[in-house]
Design a protein around this motif. Structure first.
Motif, PDB file in Angstrom:
ATOM      1  N   VAL A  31     -38.744 -18.871  35.682  1.00 13.88           N
ATOM      2  CA  VAL A  31     -38.269 -17.553  35.255  1.00 13.88           C
ATOM      3  C   VAL A  31     -37.236 -17.789  34.163  1.00 13.88           C
ATOM      4  CG1 VAL A  31     -37.006 -15.483  35.981  1.00 13.88           C
ATOM      5  CG2 VAL A  31     -38.682 -16.544  37.531  1.00 13.88           C
ATOM      6  N   PRO A  32     -37.397 -17.143  32.988  1.00 10.14           N
ATOM      7  CA  PRO A  32     -36.385 -17.333  31.945  1.00 10.14           C
ATOM      8  C   PRO A  32     -35.042 -16.728  32.369  1.00 10.14           C
ATOM      9  CG  PRO A  32     -38.098 -15.796  31.219  1.00 10.14           C
ATOM     10  CD  PRO A  32     -38.484 -16.273  32.575  1.00 10.14           C
ATOM     11  N   PRO A  33     -33.937 -17.360  31.977  1.00  7.53           N
ATOM     12  CA  PRO A  33     -32.613 -16.888  32.396  1.00  7.53           C
ATOM     13  C   PRO A  33     -32.353 -15.415  32.081  1.00  7.53           C
ATOM     14  CG  PRO A  33     -32.436 -18.986  31.290  1.00  7.53           C
ATOM     15  CD  PRO A  33     -33.855 -18.555  31.159  1.00  7.53           C
ATOM     16  N   GLU A  34     -32.919 -14.912  30.980  1.00  6.24           N
ATOM     17  CA  GLU A  34     -32.692 -13.493  30.656  1.00  6.24           C
ATOM     18  C   GLU A  34     -33.360 -12.556  31.669  1.00  6.24           C
ATOM     19  OE1 GLU A  34     -36.109 -14.947  27.979  1.00  6.24           O
ATOM     20  OE2 GLU A  34     -34.152 -15.716  28.593  1.00  6.24           O
ATOM     21  N   ASN A  35     -34.219 -13.088  32.530  1.00  5.87           N
ATOM     22  CA  ASN A  35     -34.870 -12.281  33.571  1.00  5.87           C
ATOM     23  C   ASN A  35     -34.215 -12.440  34.943  1.00  5.87           C
ATOM     24  OD1 ASN A  35     -36.700 -11.200  31.801  1.00  5.87           O
ATOM     25  ND2 ASN A  35     -38.490 -12.214  32.651  1.00  5.87           N
ATOM     26  N   PHE A  36     -33.178 -13.260  35.057  1.00  6.35           N
ATOM     27  CA  PHE A  36     -32.515 -13.420  36.354  1.00  6.35           C
ATOM     28  C   PHE A  36     -31.865 -12.099  36.766  1.00  6.35           C
ATOM     29  CE2 PHE A  36     -31.484 -18.211  35.559  1.00  6.35           C
ATOM     30  CZ  PHE A  36     -32.804 -18.548  35.826  1.00  6.35           C
ATOM     31  N   HIS A  37     -32.084 -11.718  38.010  1.00  6.13           N
ATOM     32  CA  HIS A  37     -31.485 -10.514  38.581  1.00  6.13           C
ATOM     33  C   HIS A  37     -31.616 -10.604  40.097  1.00  6.13           C
ATOM     34  CE1 HIS A  37     -35.773  -9.616  38.584  1.00  6.13           C
ATOM     35  NE2 HIS A  37     -35.503  -8.835  39.634  1.00  6.13           N
ATOM     36  N   LEU A  38     -30.948  -9.729  40.795  1.00  2.34           N
ATOM     37  CA  LEU A  38     -31.071  -9.617  42.243  1.00  2.34           C
ATOM     38  C   LEU A  38     -31.653  -8.237  42.528  1.00  2.34           C
ATOM     39  CD1 LEU A  38     -28.412 -10.674  44.849  1.00  2.34           C
ATOM     40  CD2 LEU A  38     -29.844  -8.666  45.162  1.00  2.34           C
ATOM     41  N   THR A  39     -32.872  -8.168  43.010  1.00  2.00           N
ATOM     42  CA  THR A  39     -33.546  -6.892  43.232  1.00  2.00           C
ATOM     43  C   THR A  39     -32.967  -6.158  44.427  1.00  2.00           C
ATOM     44  OG1 THR A  39     -35.611  -7.774  42.308  1.00  2.00           O
ATOM     45  CG2 THR A  39     -35.786  -5.789  43.668  1.00  2.00           C
ATOM     46  N   LEU A  40     -32.664  -4.885  44.226  1.00  2.00           N
ATOM     47  CA  LEU A  40     -32.234  -4.005  45.312  1.00  2.00           C
ATOM     48  C   LEU A  40     -33.387  -3.142  45.803  1.00  2.00           C
ATOM     49  CD1 LEU A  40     -28.840  -2.894  43.739  1.00  2.00           C
ATOM     50  CD2 LEU A  40     -29.169  -4.525  45.621  1.00  2.00           C
ATOM     51  N   ALA A  41     -34.264  -2.710  44.888  1.00  2.00           N
ATOM     52  CA  ALA A  41     -35.429  -1.903  45.267  1.00  2.00           C
ATOM     53  C   ALA A  41     -36.470  -1.969  44.159  1.00  2.00           C
ATOM     54  CB  ALA A  41     -35.029  -0.448  45.509  1.00  2.00           C
ATOM     55  N   PHE A  42     -37.705  -2.292  44.537  1.00  2.00           N
ATOM     56  CA  PHE A  42     -38.816  -2.218  43.596  1.00  2.00           C
ATOM     57  C   PHE A  42     -39.399  -0.817  43.718  1.00  2.00           C
ATOM     58  CE2 PHE A  42     -43.385  -2.598  42.658  1.00  2.00           C
ATOM     59  CZ  PHE A  42     -43.284  -2.933  41.319  1.00  2.00           C
ATOM     60  N   LEU A  43     -39.383  -0.068  42.624  1.00  4.37           N
ATOM     61  CA  LEU A  43     -39.807   1.328  42.652  1.00  4.37           C
ATOM     62  C   LEU A  43     -41.301   1.496  42.430  1.00  4.37           C
ATOM     63  CD1 LEU A  43     -36.868   2.890  40.596  1.00  4.37           C
ATOM     64  CD2 LEU A  43     -37.027   2.531  43.069  1.00  4.37           C
ATOM     65  N   GLY A  44     -41.925   0.557  41.757  1.00  8.71           N
ATOM     66  CA  GLY A  44     -43.347   0.662  41.454  1.00  8.71           C
ATOM     67  C   GLY A  44     -43.562   1.349  40.115  1.00  8.71           C
ATOM     68  N   GLU A  45     -44.790   1.812  39.905  1.00  3.64           N
ATOM     69  CA  GLU A  45     -45.167   2.444  38.636  1.00  3.64           C
ATOM     70  C   GLU A  45     -45.249   3.956  38.832  1.00  3.64           C
ATOM     71  OE1 GLU A  45     -48.575   1.841  35.236  1.00  3.64           O
ATOM     72  OE2 GLU A  45     -48.149   0.227  36.652  1.00  3.64           O
ATOM     73  N   HIS A  46     -44.489   4.677  37.995  1.00  2.82           N
ATOM     74  CA  HIS A  46     -44.378   6.135  38.143  1.00  2.82           C
ATOM     75  C   HIS A  46     -44.272   6.794  36.769  1.00  2.82           C
ATOM     76  CE1 HIS A  46     -43.757   5.715  42.440  1.00  2.82           C
ATOM     77  NE2 HIS A  46     -42.922   4.741  42.173  1.00  2.82           N
ATOM     78  N   PRO A  47     -44.546   8.111  36.714  1.00  3.91           N
ATOM     79  CA  PRO A  47     -44.364   8.830  35.450  1.00  3.91           C
ATOM     80  C   PRO A  47     -42.898   8.775  35.000  1.00  3.91           C
ATOM     81  CG  PRO A  47     -45.602  10.166  37.022  1.00  3.91           C
ATOM     82  CD  PRO A  47     -45.086   8.967  37.771  1.00  3.91           C
ATOM     83  N   GLU A  48     -42.711   8.812  33.698  1.00  2.00           N
ATOM     84  CA  GLU A  48     -41.369   8.739  33.126  1.00  2.00           C
ATOM     85  C   GLU A  48     -40.454   9.835  33.674  1.00  2.00           C
ATOM     86  OE1 GLU A  48     -39.213   8.697  28.739  1.00  2.00           O
ATOM     87  OE2 GLU A  48     -41.365   8.319  28.887  1.00  2.00           O
ATOM     88  N   THR A  49     -40.989  11.030  33.894  1.00  2.00           N
ATOM     89  CA  THR A  49     -40.153  12.134  34.408  1.00  2.00           C
ATOM     90  C   THR A  49     -39.600  11.818  35.794  1.00  2.00           C
ATOM     91  OG1 THR A  49     -42.150  13.250  35.192  1.00  2.00           O
ATOM     92  CG2 THR A  49     -41.284  13.939  33.048  1.00  2.00           C
TER      93      THR A  49
END
Length: 191
Positions: A31-49
């Motif tokens: 994983v490139p360092p610029e992608n390091f994060h700690l996930t709190l919730a994966f929301l999935g794919e949804h409409p922009e609204t």
């Protein structure tokens, strides 16, 4: 449609340290360092609204800044491993923040999978086809390099991220950043 998740960003100096914990791993996809994060919730794919509505809910969250401490490397998956990560201590402030993020998402109709929270920062991923020798090498790598993944930082914000999937791996874009406060006292973590 937007593929989104909520997580804690990792400071640049901590990213550099964690990048050092990846050195020597010749198996899998780093994983490139610029992608390091700690996930709190994966929301999935949804409409922009809908993501904009969730943004409003996330903006209303009041929570304490979080002391994040990774105490070494770990692996998801046994035979074979699926990922290597920096294993993060699940402190109460982190659990409270995650609960509030998940509640905000649910209030706008996002169905989240029930899952045990194992806070971590992913450093490498593996395809399903690892040979037993490769799996053994990954295990040895984790044992050898675990001390290099001991880091600590204070998360003073959390972010809403957009994830773009591609052949070279995902690209993450911060859509919004939300402050955490030193003055908020965290409450007991419930259900």
């Amino acid at each position: 449609m937007i593929r989104a998740f909520v997580g804690l960003p990792v400071p640049e100096d901590v990213c550099r340290t964690l990048e050092g914990a990846q050195v020597g791993l010749k198996i899998g996809k780093l994983v490139p360092p610029e992608n390091f994060h700690l996930t709190l919730a994966f929301l999935g794919e949804h409409p922009e609204t809908l993501i904009e509505d969730v943004h409003d809910g996330l903006s209303a969250i009041r929570a304490a800044a979080v002391g994040v401490e990774a105490f070494g490397l770990g692996m998801f998956g046994d035979a074979p491993p699926r990922a290597i990560f920096a294993d993060v201590t699940p402190v109460d402030e982190l659990k409270v923040l995650r609960k509030k993020v998940r509640q905000a998402a649910r209030e706008y109709g996002i169905a989240l999978h029930a899952q045990r929270f194992h806070p971590h920062i992913t450093l490498a991923r593996f395809n399903r086809g690892l040979t037993p020798d490769d799996a053994a090498e990954v295990g040895a790598f984790v044992a050898r390099n675990s001390p290099r993944a001991k880091v600590a930082f204070r998360a003073e914000s959390f972010c809403l991220y957009r994830s773009f999937l591609g052949g070279e791996g995902p690209i993450y874009e911060v859509l919004a950043e939300y402050p955490l406060s030193a003055s908020v006292v965290s409450s007991t973590v419930g259900g």
